[in-house]
Design a protein around this motif. Structure first.
Motif, PDB file in Angstrom:
ATOM      1  N   ALA A 149      23.341  33.786  38.745  1.00 60.01           N
ATOM      2  CA  ALA A 149      24.277  32.976  37.961  1.00 60.01           C
ATOM      3  C   ALA A 149      25.659  32.959  38.609  1.00 60.01           C
ATOM      4  O   ALA A 149      26.337  31.924  38.627  1.00 60.01           O
ATOM      5  N   PHE A 150      26.089  34.108  39.159  1.00 59.47           N
ATOM      6  CA  PHE A 150      27.378  34.167  39.851  1.00 59.47           C
ATOM      7  C   PHE A 150      27.352  33.277  41.092  1.00 59.47           C
ATOM      8  O   PHE A 150      28.284  32.497  41.331  1.00 59.47           O
ATOM      9  N   VAL A 151      26.297  33.388  41.886  1.00 55.65           N
ATOM     10  CA  VAL A 151      26.162  32.579  43.111  1.00 55.65           C
ATOM     11  C   VAL A 151      26.137  31.092  42.762  1.00 55.65           C
ATOM     12  O   VAL A 151      26.799  30.266  43.401  1.00 55.65           O
ATOM     13  N   PHE A 152      25.383  30.736  41.725  1.00 58.62           N
ATOM     14  CA  PHE A 152      25.271  29.343  41.303  1.00 58.62           C
ATOM     15  C   PHE A 152      26.630  28.806  40.841  1.00 58.62           C
ATOM     16  O   PHE A 152      27.005  27.676  41.167  1.00 58.62           O
ATOM     17  N   ALA A 153      27.380  29.633  40.083  1.00 58.08           N
ATOM     18  CA  ALA A 153      28.686  29.199  39.584  1.00 58.08           C
ATOM     19  C   ALA A 153      29.680  29.024  40.727  1.00 58.08           C
ATOM     20  O   ALA A 153      30.450  28.055  40.754  1.00 58.08           O
ATOM     21  N   ALA A 154      29.671  29.971  41.675  1.00 62.83           N
ATOM     22  CA  ALA A 154      30.571  29.865  42.827  1.00 62.83           C
ATOM     23  C   ALA A 154      30.245  28.624  43.654  1.00 62.83           C
ATOM     24  O   ALA A 154      31.148  27.915  44.123  1.00 62.83           O
ATOM     25  N   GLN A 155      28.960  28.333  43.833  1.00 61.12           N
ATOM     26  CA  GLN A 155      28.565  27.136  44.593  1.00 61.12           C
ATOM     27  C   GLN A 155      28.974  25.868  43.841  1.00 61.12           C
ATOM     28  O   GLN A 155      29.368  24.872  44.460  1.00 61.12           O
ATOM     29  N   ALA A 156      28.896  25.904  42.507  1.00 56.18           N
ATOM     30  CA  ALA A 156      29.327  24.753  41.706  1.00 56.18           C
ATOM     31  C   ALA A 156      30.818  24.487  41.909  1.00 56.18           C
ATOM     32  O   ALA A 156      31.254  23.339  41.962  1.00 56.18           O
ATOM     33  N   ALA A 157      31.612  25.564  42.019  1.00 59.86           N
ATOM     34  CA  ALA A 157      33.046  25.418  42.273  1.00 59.86           C
ATOM     35  C   ALA A 157      33.279  24.816  43.664  1.00 59.86           C
ATOM     36  O   ALA A 157      34.154  23.961  43.841  1.00 59.86           O
ATOM     37  N   ILE A 158      32.496  25.255  44.653  1.00 60.03           N
ATOM     38  CA  ILE A 158      32.624  24.703  46.014  1.00 60.03           C
ATOM     39  C   ILE A 158      32.260  23.225  46.022  1.00 60.03           C
ATOM     40  O   ILE A 158      32.958  22.399  46.606  1.00 60.03           O
ATOM     41  N   ASP A 159      31.163  22.881  45.332  1.00 60.63           N
ATOM     42  CA  ASP A 159      30.729  21.478  45.289  1.00 60.63           C
ATOM     43  C   ASP A 159      31.756  20.589  44.584  1.00 60.63           C
ATOM     44  O   ASP A 159      31.958  19.437  44.974  1.00 60.63           O
ATOM     45  N   ALA A 160      32.381  21.144  43.539  1.00 57.69           N
ATOM     46  CA  ALA A 160      33.372  20.374  42.777  1.00 57.69           C
ATOM     47  C   ALA A 160      34.769  20.477  43.376  1.00 57.69           C
ATOM     48  O   ALA A 160      35.697  19.845  42.892  1.00 57.69           O
ATOM     49  N   ARG A 161      34.917  21.318  44.423  1.00 59.00           N
ATOM     50  CA  ARG A 161      36.204  21.540  45.075  1.00 59.00           C
ATOM     51  C   ARG A 161      37.277  21.963  44.070  1.00 59.00           C
ATOM     52  O   ARG A 161      38.352  21.376  43.989  1.00 59.00           O
ATOM     53  N   CYS A 162      36.942  23.000  43.316  1.00 60.76           N
ATOM     54  CA  CYS A 162      37.870  23.502  42.309  1.00 60.76           C
ATOM     55  C   CYS A 162      37.860  25.023  42.317  1.00 60.76           C
ATOM     56  O   CYS A 162      37.044  25.659  42.992  1.00 60.76           O
ATOM     57  N   GLY A 163      38.757  25.622  41.550  1.00 60.25           N
ATOM     58  CA  GLY A 163      38.848  27.067  41.482  1.00 60.25           C
ATOM     59  C   GLY A 163      37.713  27.683  40.678  1.00 60.25           C
ATOM     60  O   GLY A 163      37.073  27.019  39.849  1.00 60.25           O
ATOM     61  N   PHE A 164      37.475  28.961  40.937  1.00 60.43           N
ATOM     62  CA  PHE A 164      36.449  29.720  40.227  1.00 60.43           C
ATOM     63  C   PHE A 164      37.123  30.910  39.553  1.00 60.43           C
ATOM     64  O   PHE A 164      37.791  31.710  40.204  1.00 60.43           O
ATOM     65  N   VAL A 165      36.960  30.986  38.239  1.00 53.54           N
ATOM     66  CA  VAL A 165      37.502  32.095  37.456  1.00 53.54           C
ATOM     67  C   VAL A 165      36.331  32.927  36.964  1.00 53.54           C
ATOM     68  O   VAL A 165      35.393  32.400  36.352  1.00 53.54           O
ATOM     69  N   CYS A 166      36.371  34.228  37.214  1.00 52.78           N
ATOM     70  CA  CYS A 166      35.302  35.126  36.771  1.00 52.78           C
ATOM     71  C   CYS A 166      35.884  36.164  35.813  1.00 52.78           C
ATOM     72  O   CYS A 166      36.810  36.889  36.165  1.00 52.78           O
ATOM     73  N   VAL A 167      35.343  36.197  34.603  1.00 48.65           N
ATOM     74  CA  VAL A 167      35.758  37.187  33.602  1.00 48.65           C
ATOM     75  C   VAL A 167      34.717  38.299  33.602  1.00 48.65           C
ATOM     76  O   VAL A 167      33.556  38.070  33.255  1.00 48.65           O
ATOM     77  N   THR A 168      35.114  39.485  34.022  1.00 49.09           N
ATOM     78  CA  THR A 168      34.159  40.585  34.169  1.00 49.09           C
ATOM     79  C   THR A 168      34.203  41.532  32.970  1.00 49.09           C
ATOM     80  O   THR A 168      35.262  41.795  32.407  1.00 49.09           O
ATOM     81  N   ALA A 169      33.044  42.037  32.618  1.00 46.67           N
ATOM     82  CA  ALA A 169      32.916  43.077  31.586  1.00 46.67           C
ATOM     83  C   ALA A 169      31.525  43.661  31.742  1.00 46.67           C
ATOM     84  O   ALA A 169      30.539  43.024  31.356  1.00 46.67           O
ATOM     85  N   ALA A 170      31.426  44.838  32.344  1.00 45.75           N
ATOM     86  CA  ALA A 170      30.102  45.367  32.663  1.00 45.75           C
ATOM     87  C   ALA A 170      30.125  46.870  32.842  1.00 45.75           C
ATOM     88  O   ALA A 170      31.135  47.450  33.240  1.00 45.75           O
ATOM     89  N   GLY A 171      28.987  47.471  32.559  1.00 43.25           N
ATOM     90  CA  GLY A 171      28.825  48.891  32.813  1.00 43.25           C
ATOM     91  C   GLY A 171      28.324  49.172  34.217  1.00 43.25           C
ATOM     92  O   GLY A 171      28.170  50.330  34.595  1.00 43.25           O
ATOM     93  N   GLY A 172      28.062  48.124  35.004  1.00 45.42           N
ATOM     94  CA  GLY A 172      27.606  48.325  36.386  1.00 45.42           C
ATOM     95  C   GLY A 172      26.293  47.614  36.647  1.00 45.42           C
ATOM     96  O   GLY A 172      25.953  46.629  35.993  1.00 45.42           O
ATOM     97  N   ALA A 173      25.546  48.128  37.620  1.00 47.24           N
ATOM     98  CA  ALA A 173      24.267  47.528  38.000  1.00 47.24           C
ATOM     99  C   ALA A 173      23.197  47.848  36.949  1.00 47.24           C
ATOM    100  O   ALA A 173      23.290  48.841  36.230  1.00 47.24           O
ATOM    101  N   ARG A 174      22.179  47.007  36.883  1.00 47.49           N
ATOM    102  CA  ARG A 174      21.098  47.201  35.906  1.00 47.49           C
ATOM    103  C   ARG A 174      20.025  48.091  36.520  1.00 47.49           C
ATOM    104  O   ARG A 174      19.288  47.671  37.421  1.00 47.49           O
TER     105      ARG A 174
END
Length: 282
Positions: A140-165
């Protein structure tokens, strides 16, 4: 719950009524009782002490985007690739998390505008298995970042996690370099990558895309770090200062660029996107 409440819930002709249990919430910091509607209207921030409570992905996106944004599709990944089982099988844990949450996994992204500035925003939801980073989050992160590249716009990531699954083992850890590659591609295209560090941001997420932004914005009081305080103290055998993993301490020591109140976050992101987004990205 009283016996009368249980009986009322079973009666088809008795509508569910608001009670003290769902009208009020106790602030975990100041212990004050807050009217739930007032709390939610304030963005899940205590009006008494400004404690920033945790917030779901949909509400977060609604607060940051202008009207008219759309959600990006969630990539399909192989589930339970390791046939993992602890006290419960991994599929059972996923099923329980999906029953309690509106999305299939812990990372949800959308595309729209932030006060007129086009952007892709991805939100990690701690309420879904502690926001843990597995293959679905990585995709999902990779897809969102690629969507930002395709749209030529900024990417904002809001993080909240306990780490790796942990249920996905090494496949979970491989999402760290994958996400890192995408942050590099954003930079190569001259597109801003802005990270909003929410409570808590820890583990492998902190060790990868959470600390690779052009600008790091933290919410007040957010816990941010790799390992826990007790683990660090036992390793280095030294007493650590009070609040050393909180947003304000990290801002004071240069690890975070700014600490911004949730109600001012949209305006701050709009300003950053306006400053950092090129007129025409290559």
């Amino acid at each position: 719950m009283s016996w009368l409440t249980k009986v009322r819930e079973r009666l088809p002709f008795a509508p569910k009524r608001e009670t003290a249990d769902n009208l009020w919430i106790k602030c975990p910091r100041c212990q004050e009782m807050i009217f739930v509607k007032e709390y939610e209207a304030n963005g899940n921030v205590c009006p008494k002490c400004d404690h920033h409570g945790r917030i779901g992905a949909d509400r977060r996106l609604e607060m940051l985007f202008d009207e008219g944004f759309r959600l990006l599709p969630s990539p399909e990944v192989t589930e339970d690739p390791l046939k993992f089982k602890d006290t419960k099988p991994y599929p059972a844990r996923l099923k329980a998390a999906r029953t309690a949450n509106p999305h299939r996994d812990a990372f949800t992204a959308g595309i729209g505008t932030v006060e007129g500035h086009q952007a892709v925003i991805g939100v990690q939801d701690f309420m879904f298995m502690g926001g843990s980073m597995g293959m679905a989050v990585g995709d999902a992160f990779v897809f969102a970042a690629q969507a930002a590249i395709d749209a030529r716009c900024g990417f904002v990531c809001v993080t909240a996690a306990g780490g790796a699954r942990m249920q996905e083992g090494i496949l979970s850890l491989m999402q760290m370099p994958r996400a890192t590659v995408m942050t590099r591609r954003l930079k190569e295209k001259g597109l801003p990558y802005i990270v909003v560090l929410a409570d808590p941001t820890t583990g492998g997420v902190t060790a990868s895309y959470a600390m690779l932004g052009d600008v790091h914005v933290a919410e007040p009081g957010a816990l941010i770090g790799f390992a826990g305080q007790r683990v660090i103290q036992e390793t280095i055998r030294e007493q650590l200062p009070e609040g050393f993993q909180r947003a304000e301490y990290l801002h004071k020591h240069g690890m975070v660029d700014m600490v911004v109140h949730r109600n001012e976050l949209k305006q701050t992101l709009a300003s950053l996107l306006g400053y950092l987004s090129p007129a025409q990205a290559a």
